[in-house]
Design a protein around this motif. Structure first.
Motif, PDB file in Angstrom:
ATOM      1  N   ASN A 192      89.467  91.255  37.647  1.00  0.00           N
ATOM      2  CA  ASN A 192      89.746  90.301  36.569  1.00  0.00           C
ATOM      3  C   ASN A 192      89.442  90.964  35.220  1.00  0.00           C
ATOM      4  O   ASN A 192      88.382  90.764  34.624  1.00  0.00           O
ATOM      5  CB  ASN A 192      88.915  89.034  36.754  1.00  0.00           C
ATOM      6  CG  ASN A 192      89.386  87.896  35.866  1.00  0.00           C
ATOM      7  OD1 ASN A 192      89.996  88.117  34.828  1.00  0.00           O
ATOM      8  ND2 ASN A 192      89.094  86.671  36.281  1.00  0.00           N
ATOM      9  N   ASP A 200      83.313  91.075  44.337  1.00  0.00           N
ATOM     10  CA  ASP A 200      82.553  90.219  43.433  1.00  0.00           C
ATOM     11  C   ASP A 200      81.797  91.055  42.400  1.00  0.00           C
ATOM     12  O   ASP A 200      81.336  92.164  42.691  1.00  0.00           O
ATOM     13  CB  ASP A 200      81.554  89.367  44.219  1.00  0.00           C
ATOM     14  CG  ASP A 200      82.180  88.075  44.719  1.00  0.00           C
ATOM     15  OD1 ASP A 200      83.398  87.913  44.558  1.00  0.00           O
ATOM     16  OD2 ASP A 200      81.453  87.233  45.267  1.00  0.00           O
ATOM     17  N   THR A 236      82.557  86.918  38.606  1.00  0.00           N
ATOM     18  CA  THR A 236      84.002  87.106  38.620  1.00  0.00           C
ATOM     19  C   THR A 236      84.305  88.156  39.684  1.00  0.00           C
ATOM     20  O   THR A 236      83.464  88.433  40.536  1.00  0.00           O
ATOM     21  CB  THR A 236      84.508  87.542  37.226  1.00  0.00           C
ATOM     22  OG1 THR A 236      85.929  87.638  37.247  1.00  0.00           O
ATOM     23  CG2 THR A 236      83.918  88.875  36.814  1.00  0.00           C
ATOM     24  N   ASP A 237      85.493  88.719  39.673  1.00  0.00           N
ATOM     25  CA  ASP A 237      85.774  89.838  40.566  1.00  0.00           C
ATOM     26  C   ASP A 237      86.193  91.038  39.731  1.00  0.00           C
ATOM     27  O   ASP A 237      86.648  90.897  38.593  1.00  0.00           O
ATOM     28  CB  ASP A 237      86.840  89.487  41.609  1.00  0.00           C
ATOM     29  CG  ASP A 237      88.173  89.136  40.986  1.00  0.00           C
ATOM     30  OD1 ASP A 237      88.901  90.063  40.589  1.00  0.00           O
ATOM     31  OD2 ASP A 237      88.490  87.934  40.907  1.00  0.00           O
ATOM     32  N   TRP A 244      78.846  90.272  39.256  1.00  0.00           N
ATOM     33  CA  TRP A 244      78.023  89.393  38.437  1.00  0.00           C
ATOM     34  C   TRP A 244      77.657  90.130  37.158  1.00  0.00           C
ATOM     35  O   TRP A 244      77.288  91.310  37.185  1.00  0.00           O
ATOM     36  CB  TRP A 244      76.741  89.004  39.165  1.00  0.00           C
ATOM     37  CG  TRP A 244      76.946  88.145  40.373  1.00  0.00           C
ATOM     38  CD1 TRP A 244      78.132  87.731  40.908  1.00  0.00           C
ATOM     39  CD2 TRP A 244      75.922  87.605  41.218  1.00  0.00           C
ATOM     40  NE1 TRP A 244      77.918  86.968  42.024  1.00  0.00           N
ATOM     41  CE2 TRP A 244      76.573  86.871  42.239  1.00  0.00           C
ATOM     42  CE3 TRP A 244      74.538  87.666  41.206  1.00  0.00           C
ATOM     43  CZ2 TRP A 244      75.864  86.208  43.243  1.00  0.00           C
ATOM     44  CZ3 TRP A 244      73.831  87.008  42.201  1.00  0.00           C
ATOM     45  CH2 TRP A 244      74.489  86.282  43.200  1.00  0.00           C
ATOM     46  N   SER A 250      88.639  88.648  32.094  1.00  0.00           N
ATOM     47  CA  SER A 250      87.292  88.087  32.112  1.00  0.00           C
ATOM     48  C   SER A 250      86.259  89.140  31.731  1.00  0.00           C
ATOM     49  O   SER A 250      85.331  88.874  30.956  1.00  0.00           O
ATOM     50  CB  SER A 250      86.986  87.519  33.502  1.00  0.00           C
ATOM     51  OG  SER A 250      85.668  87.025  33.567  1.00  0.00           O
TER      52      SER A 250
END
Length: 283
Positions: A31, A247, A27-28, A249, A34
């Motif tokens: 977010n 980014d 995701t970033d 992870w 998320s």
């Protein structure tokens, strides 16, 4: 349990049935919803923070460092080099030969600095040059296409004008904007690695430029994903407005308890390395 959490749980169950030990998501950092779901409710740990660097493809050629020499490797030679030099890198695929031999793989390129004469992969592995870099290209356009929507007519016209000028006078090296407003193909650079300090970064720049030039007439942009501490990233040509440095992870060890191996080691909580290998099949 909400719908989103149920969906993640079912996916994790399927991953385990397929033999997976870990699950990860991308995701970033902005977010928040998320991140709350995965790190707050589903037990994921923030894992790596790579950057996606993107460069548009112009009508003119992208200049490469003059001190660097680039050669193209066959799939078998590329596999030998990757297994010898990158097998320890995170996410390195065990079936690297299948990746390199895929119809969407557009070739592997090796750049050296300092007058090194290429004498084959055997000579390279036995006595590598002081500075070198390698990378491969993947044609994402064979799987999906992208499109930018919502741009005004003025922006579209301005972008079209830059392309027209670039085609008519390539020697001006106009930083033209590709036609992102209709479905376009993109290429992805994978397996980027090298050795040799600052000159290795120069070699990486030469490899990336060669792939961008190869993509002319075939793609509108070329992208590469690099680790946060990758020493090669500093000289990779890219446009900031097209790139993403946010980014994130996240990873989780699957199985009962998620406590890691018997010795207590858990990859999801391990320290990051200098580089990562992004499998182009997962882009």
């Amino acid at each position: 349990m909400g719908i989103a959490r149920q969906l993640v749980h079912r996916l994790e169950q399927w991953f385990e049935l397929m033999g997976a030990e870990y699950a990860y998501m991308a995701t970033d950092r902005s977010n928040e919803a998320s991140l709350r779901l995965f790190t707050g409710r589903c037990g994921y740990s923030k894992f790596r923070t790579p950057s996606l660097l993107v460069h548009p493809v112009h009508s003119h050629r992208l200049r490469a460092p003059r001190r660097a020499t680039v050669v193209r490797l066959g799939a078998r030679d590329a596999e030998r080099l990757y297994r010898s030099r990158l097998a320890h890198v995170e996410f390195f695929p065990a079936d690297i030969g299948a990746v390199l031999g895929n119809a969407l793989s557009r070739g592997t390129f090796l750049a050296t600095v300092g007058g090194y004469e290429w004498g084959g992969v055997d000579r390279f592995l036995a006595c590598p040059p002081a500075s070198w870099a390698v990378a491969s290209a993947w044609d994402c356009g064979g799987v999906f296409r992208l499109q930018v929507r919502g741009a005004s007519r003025l922006r579209r016209a301005a972008a079209a004008a830059t392309r027209a000028l670039d085609r008519a006078a390539k020697w001006l090296r106009v930083p033209s904007v590709p036609d992102f407003f209709r479905p376009f193909a993109g290429w992805f650079v994978y397996g980027l690695a090298g050795s040799g300090g600052r000159d290795a970064a120069m070699a990486a720049e030469a490899v990336f430029a060669s792939i961008v030039n190869m993509a002319r007439g075939r793609a509108a942009a070329v992208a590469v994903e690099v680790a946060a501490m990758d020493p090669l990233r500093g000289r990779i040509p890219h446009w900031r407005r097209l790139s993403c440095t946010e980014d994130l992870w996240c990873m989780k060890r699957l199985g009962a308890g998620g406590g890691g191996h018997a010795d207590g080691w858990d990859w999801a909580r391990s320290a990051p390395g200098q580089s990562i290998f992004v499998d182009p099949r997962e882009v």
